[in-house]
Design a protein around this motif. Structure first.
Motif, PDB file in Angstrom:
ATOM      1  N   ARG A  42       0.852  -1.183   0.000  1.00  0.00           N
ATOM      2  CA  ARG A  42       0.000   0.000   0.000  1.00  0.00           C
ATOM      3  C   ARG A  42       0.892   1.239   0.000  1.00  0.00           C
ATOM      4  NH1 ARG A  42      -5.242   0.956   1.788  1.00  0.00           N
ATOM      5  NH2 ARG A  42      -5.708   2.955   2.803  1.00  0.00           N
ATOM      6  N   GLN A  43       0.650   2.163  -0.901  1.00  0.00           N
ATOM      7  CA  GLN A  43       1.488   3.333  -1.033  1.00  0.00           C
ATOM      8  C   GLN A  43       1.036   4.441  -0.091  1.00  0.00           C
ATOM      9  OE1 GLN A  43       4.267   3.209  -3.046  1.00  0.00           O
ATOM     10  NE2 GLN A  43       3.590   1.083  -3.131  1.00  0.00           N
ATOM     11  N   ARG A  44       2.022   5.184   0.425  1.00  0.00           N
ATOM     12  CA  ARG A  44       1.741   6.282   1.340  1.00  0.00           C
ATOM     13  C   ARG A  44       0.824   7.311   0.689  1.00  0.00           C
ATOM     14  NH1 ARG A  44       4.237   9.024   5.692  1.00  0.00           N
ATOM     15  NH2 ARG A  44       3.982  11.287   5.595  1.00  0.00           N
ATOM     16  N   GLY A  45      -0.274   7.608   1.360  1.00  0.00           N
ATOM     17  CA  GLY A  45      -1.188   8.648   0.905  1.00  0.00           C
ATOM     18  C   GLY A  45      -2.086   8.245  -0.247  1.00  0.00           C
TER      19      GLY A  45
ATOM     20  N   ARG B 238       1.630   5.323  11.800  1.00  0.00           N
ATOM     21  CA  ARG B 238       1.778   5.394  10.344  1.00  0.00           C
ATOM     22  C   ARG B 238       0.443   5.800   9.738  1.00  0.00           C
ATOM     23  NH1 ARG B 238       5.438   1.587   6.655  1.00  0.00           N
ATOM     24  NH2 ARG B 238       6.876   2.612   8.059  1.00  0.00           N
TER      25      ARG B 238
ATOM     26  N   SER C 104      -0.577   6.293   6.783  1.00  0.00           N
ATOM     27  CA  SER C 104      -1.043   5.616   5.571  1.00  0.00           C
ATOM     28  C   SER C 104      -1.855   4.362   5.880  1.00  0.00           C
ATOM     29  CB  SER C 104       0.148   5.252   4.680  1.00  0.00           C
ATOM     30  OG  SER C 104       1.057   4.410   5.359  1.00  0.00           O
TER      31      SER C 104
END
Length: 642
Positions: free
Chosen positions: A413-416, A479, A481
């Motif tokens: 899963r990518q940040r943001g 975190r 995200s």
């Protein structure tokens, strides 16, 4: 951090404070006795701020000049000679001690960065988490020396510019205190709010930036400078002994509280550094009067304080290699003791003698030239080892572990980025299973894909590093995200016709380190799997693999290496019981105890037939996860039969 008190600023209480800061760092690295012992480094920064301002102020007052080159030369003579030896010895040890993370391959470049004063940038750019990586890189602790070097250069430049512009009188006037208070306060506020403004200036790793960079620590050096001004005030005013003692007792309690209560799960240094940093500044400002100052001035503490720099730079590699070879707590404790003994032996020859070069005016040029030549030679040697020697050494070491990087990184899963963007493997006509969880699930993803392929199913991988299932506020705070990940998993499974969800995660991290606790973990896990089961989706909870107590290493001539993980079994017992109970309460949920397929009783192989089975302290390599493929395939068949 470096011992600078021999420049006419020697105070027994400061040396004693330096000793306790070094002991705190050693205890943090070698044991769990001081969870916040890493804040000893921040105490070192306060001491450095005080000493540097004291030295420069005295020089300007007596000569009305600031000798820029001499200042930096003295700083470098204190830092680099011991560091050069530590780097060389560490690289030599790394060449004969093989680790799953490939320690030997990183040491020459780390050494080059350390000896050029930029190793903190090197760690930042490589996204190194200090608290997760200390026991895989025995030179990681040298980041703080780069911060000190950068502070010295910045301070020297500012002092030189100030004198050049004729600001000496203004800087030494009463306005200086107010200016310093204002600047230090602004630096502190900017430091603790990094997580809020980082995204606006393109900082993608605020926790790493806050830890490794100079800017977030400048307020600590600034408090050291303020301590110098307060100390001058205390010297000119006759404050009652009762007041001095009260302030010092409170300051000592604040430092101790920081060392005992500190945690690496929040921003570092952040607000948790306030107590030890302010406490250190107050102790320095009110000394050498007071009961605490006299206690810190005991000969044994001064003795250790004089050697605190040597202890600090040697404890890193010796604790790491000790733990790798002999396992904690004995290996770590042996490394800690060895660091003290080595510092005692080498203190005079390696740390003190180069310092004395500065006082040998008639021979300074010749000896400085020799030292400079040694420095250049060592850098050349490190570069050569990176390019030529290291490949030869690696012929005798195990191949680096193969991790399913195409799965656990590309499918992260990518940040943001909201929603899931999974990777899909296998036949589109087959039934679907979805692998979810954190990086531990990613580490076993190849085993899951192999299991799905063996029964003709399609495998979908959508993991999220450091994200718990279900979602907890503590996790989102740690975190951001992770916010919405659990709901995204549920929605995807329902909408895409997923037949089975397989989940694995680093449960201990969330339960213990983030403070979720077992009761909330149980209720949250049950609610999450019951929600999936109510939609007709089967759930397989794969118990987490046993984490190694510390990064392991093996002498390159040893072909088999196993570790007794009894302590890890005991630590996981409550979590495994909860996972088993949650599965037993719902017919659509099954629990697979991973450790039964990875270990024999409490003995778990970590190196077998020339291959590492772990990539670090808690992630399995592809080969390490391979034994899970068959039992996962059996679980898929049972789900298919229902």
């Amino acid at each position: 951090m470096t011992n600078q008190n021999n420049e006419g600023v020697k105070r027994g209480d400061i040396q004693g404070l330096r000793a306790f800061a070094a002991i705190a760092v050693v205890l943090f690295h070698a044991s769990s006795l001081l969870p916040g012992g890493f804040l000893g480094v921040d105490v070192f920064f306060v001491i450095s701020g005080f000493i540097i301002v004291h030295v420069v102020n005295r020089e300007i007052a007596s000569t009305h000049a600031f000798r820029f080159k001499r200042f930096l030369k003295r700083r470098m003579l204190r830092i680099f000679p011991p560091m050069i030896l530590v780097v060389l010895v560490t690289i030599a040890l790394g060449a004969v001690i093989d680790t799953p993370s490939g320690t030997a391959s990183t040491l020459p470049m780390t050494g080059i960065a350390a000896l050029t004063g930029v190793v903190n940038y090197y760690f930042l750019l490589s996204a190194t988490d200090y608290f997760q990586s200390f026991h895989t890189n025995p030179l990681l602790h040298l980041w703080s020396l780069s911060v000190e070097i950068q502070f010295y250069i910045l301070f020297a430049v500012i002092a030189k510019i100030g004198l050049t512009l004729g600001l000496e009188g203004k800087v030494r006037s009463g306005l200086a205190g107010g200016m310093l208070v204002a600047v230090t306060t602004l630096l502190f506020l900017a430091s603790i709010s990094i997580e809020y403004w980082a995204d606006h200036v393109g900082i993608t790793q605020p926790r790493f930036y806050s830890f490794f960079m100079l800017f977030p620590h400048l307020w600590e050096f600034g408090l050291g400078a303020l301590a110098f001004m307060l100390h001058k005030s205390c010297q000119t005013r006759n404050f009652p002994s009762v007041a001095i003692n009260l302030v010092q007792f409170c300051a000592a309690a604040a430092i101790l509280a920081g060392f005992v209560l500190g945690t690496d799960t929040v921003l570092v240094p952040g607000t948790q550094a306030i107590a030890p940093v302010v406490g250190a500044a107050l102790l320095i400002a009110t000394g050498p009067r007071g009961i605490v100052s006299r206690f810190l001035s005991w000969p044994v503490f001064q003795f250790l304080g004089d050697r605190s720099y040597s202890i600090y730079i040697w404890q890193g590699p010796l604790i790491v290699f000790g733990a790798m070879l002999f396992a904690p707590p004995m290996g770590s404790a042996a490394g800690a003791v060895a660091s003290v003994l080595v510092s005692l032996v080498l203190f005079r020859s390696v740390e003190q003698k180069p310092r004395n070069l500065d006082s040998l005016e008639n021979r300074t040029f010749r000896k400085s030239l020799a030292l400079g030549g040694t420095y250049v030679f060592v850098l050349a040697l490190l570069i050569a080892s990176q390019m030529l020697v290291l490949p030869l050494v690696q012929r005798f070491q195990a191949p680096a572990p193969v991790r399913a990087t195409s799965l656990d990184e590309a499918c992260e899963r990518q940040r943001g980025v909201p929603g899931l963007e999974p990777c899909i493997y296998g036949r589109s006509s087959g039934q679907k299973l979805l692998l979810v969880g954190d990086s531990h699930a990613g580490a076993v993803s190849q085993a899951v894909v192999d299991a799905a392929d063996s029964v003709g199913w399609q495998a979908i991988v959508a993991t999220a590093s450091a994200c718990a299932l279900p979602e907890y506020p503590e996790n989102v705070s740690y975190r951001a995200s992770c916010s919405g990940y659990a709901q995204d998993v549920t929605d995807y499974a329902r909408n895409q016709g997923v037949r089975m969800v397989i989940m694995q995660q680093f449960s201990e991290f969330y339960v213990d380190r983030l403070g979720v606790g077992l009761p909330r973990w149980r209720s949250g896990l049950k609610e999450f799997v019951d929600t999936l089961a109510s939609s007709g989706i089967k759930v397989l909870i794969v118990g987490d693999n046993l984490g190694l107590p510390i990064s392991v290493g093996r002498p390159i001539w040893v072909d088999q290496w196993s570790v007794d993980l009894s302590s890890s079994i005991e630590a996981r017992r409550g979590i495994e019981m909860i996972e088993s109970q949650v599965a037993a309460e719902n017919d659509a949920v099954e629990f697979l105890p991973a450790r039964q397929f990875l270990c024999t009783n409490s003995i778990c192989p970590v190196f077998d037939n020339g291959k590492w089975l772990y990539t670090d302290t808690d992630h399995l390599s592809y080969l390490g996860a391979e034994p899970l493929s068959a039992p996962i395939a059996d679980a898929i068949r049972r789900a298919q039969a229902d």
